[in-house]
Write a protein that holds these residues in place. Structure first.
Motif, short mmCIF file in Angstrom:
data_model
loop_
_atom_site.label_atom_id
_atom_site.label_comp_id
_atom_site.label_asym_id
_atom_site.label_seq_id
_atom_site.Cartn_x
_atom_site.Cartn_y
_atom_site.Cartn_z
N PHE A 76 15.12 11.51 2.00
CA PHE A 76 13.96 12.07 1.60
C PHE A 76 12.37 11.23 1.77
O PHE A 76 12.88 10.58 2.76
CB PHE A 76 14.27 11.91 0.38
CG PHE A 76 14.59 10.56 -0.95
CD1 PHE A 76 13.63 9.39 -0.11
CD2 PHE A 76 16.06 10.19 -0.94
CE1 PHE A 76 14.41 8.47 -0.83
CE2 PHE A 76 16.11 9.16 -1.09
CZ PHE A 76 15.07 7.75 -1.53
N TRP A 77 11.22 12.13 1.48
CA TRP A 77 10.42 11.74 2.09
C TRP A 77 9.04 12.01 1.20
O TRP A 77 9.32 12.93 0.05
CB TRP A 77 10.19 12.74 3.61
CG TRP A 77 10.79 12.55 4.86
CD1 TRP A 77 10.70 11.59 6.15
CD2 TRP A 77 11.75 12.75 5.23
NE1 TRP A 77 11.28 11.43 6.63
CE2 TRP A 77 12.44 12.81 6.89
CE3 TRP A 77 12.66 13.94 4.27
CZ2 TRP A 77 13.45 12.57 6.94
CZ3 TRP A 77 14.11 14.06 4.74
CH2 TRP A 77 14.20 13.59 6.76
N ASN A 78 7.99 11.23 1.32
CA ASN A 78 7.34 11.43 -0.04
C ASN A 78 5.61 11.86 0.42
O ASN A 78 4.98 10.69 0.11
CB ASN A 78 6.92 10.42 -0.76
CG ASN A 78 6.36 8.89 0.66
OD1 ASN A 78 6.84 8.94 1.72
ND2 ASN A 78 6.54 7.87 -0.54
N ILE A 132 -9.48 7.95 -3.44
CA ILE A 132 -8.73 9.36 -3.04
C ILE A 132 -7.67 9.72 -3.88
O ILE A 132 -6.69 9.05 -4.01
CB ILE A 132 -8.87 9.63 -1.24
CG1 ILE A 132 -7.85 11.14 -0.90
CG2 ILE A 132 -7.14 8.68 -1.06
CD1 ILE A 132 -7.20 10.78 0.57
N ASP A 133 -7.28 10.88 -4.71
CA ASP A 133 -6.86 11.78 -5.45
C ASP A 133 -5.48 12.52 -4.62
O ASP A 133 -6.05 12.80 -3.77
CB ASP A 133 -7.23 12.39 -6.13
CG ASP A 133 -8.06 11.74 -7.26
OD1 ASP A 133 -7.27 10.25 -7.57
OD2 ASP A 133 -8.66 11.95 -7.03
N VAL A 134 -4.51 11.84 -4.05
CA VAL A 134 -3.43 13.10 -3.78
C VAL A 134 -2.17 13.37 -4.26
O VAL A 134 -2.12 13.13 -5.40
CB VAL A 134 -3.51 12.02 -2.84
CG1 VAL A 134 -3.72 11.82 -1.57
CG2 VAL A 134 -2.33 11.69 -2.87
N GLU A 135 -1.65 14.57 -3.85
CA GLU A 135 -0.60 14.73 -4.17
C GLU A 135 0.62 14.40 -3.61
O GLU A 135 0.81 15.47 -2.75
CB GLU A 135 -0.51 15.99 -4.87
CG GLU A 135 0.50 16.80 -5.70
CD GLU A 135 0.86 18.03 -6.08
OE1 GLU A 135 1.28 18.24 -7.91
OE2 GLU A 135 0.50 19.08 -5.53
N HIS A 136 1.70 13.32 -3.79
CA HIS A 136 2.40 13.06 -2.93
C HIS A 136 4.07 14.20 -3.41
O HIS A 136 4.15 14.92 -4.32
CB HIS A 136 3.42 11.82 -3.88
CG HIS A 136 2.72 10.73 -3.09
ND1 HIS A 136 2.41 10.88 -1.57
CD2 HIS A 136 1.49 10.20 -3.72
CE1 HIS A 136 1.93 9.50 -1.68
NE2 HIS A 136 1.99 8.92 -2.92
N HIS A 137 4.88 15.18 -2.41
CA HIS A 137 5.27 16.05 -2.72
C HIS A 137 7.22 15.55 -1.47
O HIS A 137 7.14 15.10 -0.83
CB HIS A 137 5.48 17.06 -1.80
CG HIS A 137 3.83 17.96 -1.52
ND1 HIS A 137 2.51 17.38 -1.76
CD2 HIS A 137 3.77 19.14 -1.85
CE1 HIS A 137 1.94 18.23 -1.52
NE2 HIS A 137 2.29 18.95 -2.51
N SER A 193 0.37 -1.31 0.16
CA SER A 193 0.69 0.74 0.24
C SER A 193 1.33 1.67 0.21
O SER A 193 0.98 2.44 -0.33
CB SER A 193 -1.02 0.01 1.40
OG SER A 193 -0.01 0.09 2.30
N ARG A 194 2.65 0.96 0.28
CA ARG A 194 3.09 2.33 0.70
C ARG A 194 3.17 2.62 -0.83
O ARG A 194 3.84 2.68 -2.08
CB ARG A 194 3.54 2.77 1.58
CG ARG A 194 3.85 2.05 3.05
CD ARG A 194 3.50 3.45 3.64
NE ARG A 194 3.17 3.56 5.27
CZ ARG A 194 3.88 4.28 6.12
NH1 ARG A 194 5.36 4.92 5.18
NH2 ARG A 194 3.87 4.11 6.94
N ALA A 195 3.97 4.09 -0.96
CA ALA A 195 4.25 4.86 -1.90
C ALA A 195 5.64 4.41 -2.58
O ALA A 195 6.20 4.44 -0.88
CB ALA A 195 3.56 6.12 -2.24
#
Length: 276
Positions: A146-148, A262-267, A26-28
């Motif tokens: 780094f992180w997301n 759900i639609d998300v934007e990863h940073h 499940s993780r990006a």
């Protein structure tokens, strides 16, 4: 958005192995643009790379592929996570896995050209981590941290999820922020809690060429995958099982009422520096 530095509950770093398979499913992951940026900066040559807190390999797999035959050592403290990592890298002979805390690992006579940590740096002992990195790196060797984190794209869904979080006393959940609230500054998000490594690294003084940058990437999670993602987050793992189940069920009801996902934007926020 106001971000204050708060101590992390380090006990929460031990919970991911309970749900290693769910975490992996499940993780990006991390985009190829981030991997290439890190490797271009590191300019490894014939030097090996080491990863701290490799988990199940969300970053390991793309880095191992991009490294080709260059060796990559993965240090992962949890044997259950490492078992999944070993399966995910079975076709990568350049990958070796060491099971144990990074704080107890010793590089021996090897000095690395790159040390990277994907959403794991904040779990390392803050009193020792820069010493450990310095000792592992060759002169001129690179550090990539780094992180997301993610932001919700739909304000109406964000508001509905925020009401669920309030009802269950949850703060700084993965859907706590709208994507538009992140601004343009890497590390500027509540989950970082003032722990972005730039200031700490500058104070250390043994590193140079410090850089911070952000790569944005949109993603969609269906309800089941997003619940798996939440179930793998330390905040949710720390809850009593019955309370966690109720929070996840209420979240699922909101997601299903808003189209089933759900639609998300990863940073993808990246910090780079190198040993002097």
């Amino acid at each position: 958005m106001t971000v204050s530095r708060q101590p992390l509950d380090m006990r929460r770093s031990k919970v991911f192995g309970e749900v290693a398979e769910t975490y992996d499913a499940s993780r990006a992951g991390y985009p190829s643009a981030l991997v290439s940026t890190v490797l271009d900066y590191a300019d490894l040559g014939d030097r090996p790379a080491v990863e701290s807190g490799a988990g199940t390999g969300k970053a390991t797999v793309p880095f191992a592929a991009a490294l080709g035959d260059s060796p990559l050592l993965c240090v992962e403290p949890d044997a259950r996570m490492a078992a999944v990592l070993r399966r995910n890298t079975a076709d990568r002979p350049n990958v070796r896995i060491h099971v144990g805390p990074f704080e107890e690992w010793h590089p021996g006579d090897t000095r690395f050209g790159l040390l990277f940590a994907a959403t794991s740096w904040h779990w390392l002992d803050p009193d020792r981590r820069w010493d450990l990195v310095h000792d592992a790196l060759a002169p001129g060797g690179a550090v990539a941290l780094f992180w997301n984190p993610q932001g919700v794209l739909d304000p109406h869904l964000h508001a509905a999820l925020a009401e669920v979080d309030r009802r269950h006393g949850l703060t700084i959940t993965p859907h706590a922020e709208l994507s538009s609230s992140y601004g343009d500054t890497p590390g500027h998000w509540p989950g970082m809690l003032g722990h972005w490594p730039d200031a700490e690294c500058r104070q250390d003084g043994r590193f140079t060429d410090l850089r911070s940058l952000r790569i944005r990437e949109q993603a969609h999670y269906d309800t089941d995958r997003y619940l798996g993602h939440l179930a793998s987050v330390s905040l949710y793992r720390a809850l009593p099982a019955d309370r966690r189940d109720r929070a996840l069920a209420d979240t699922a009801a909101v997601l299903d009422a808003h189209g089933g996902g759900i639609d998300v934007e990863h940073h993808h926020d990246l910090f780079l520096s190198r040993r002097r």
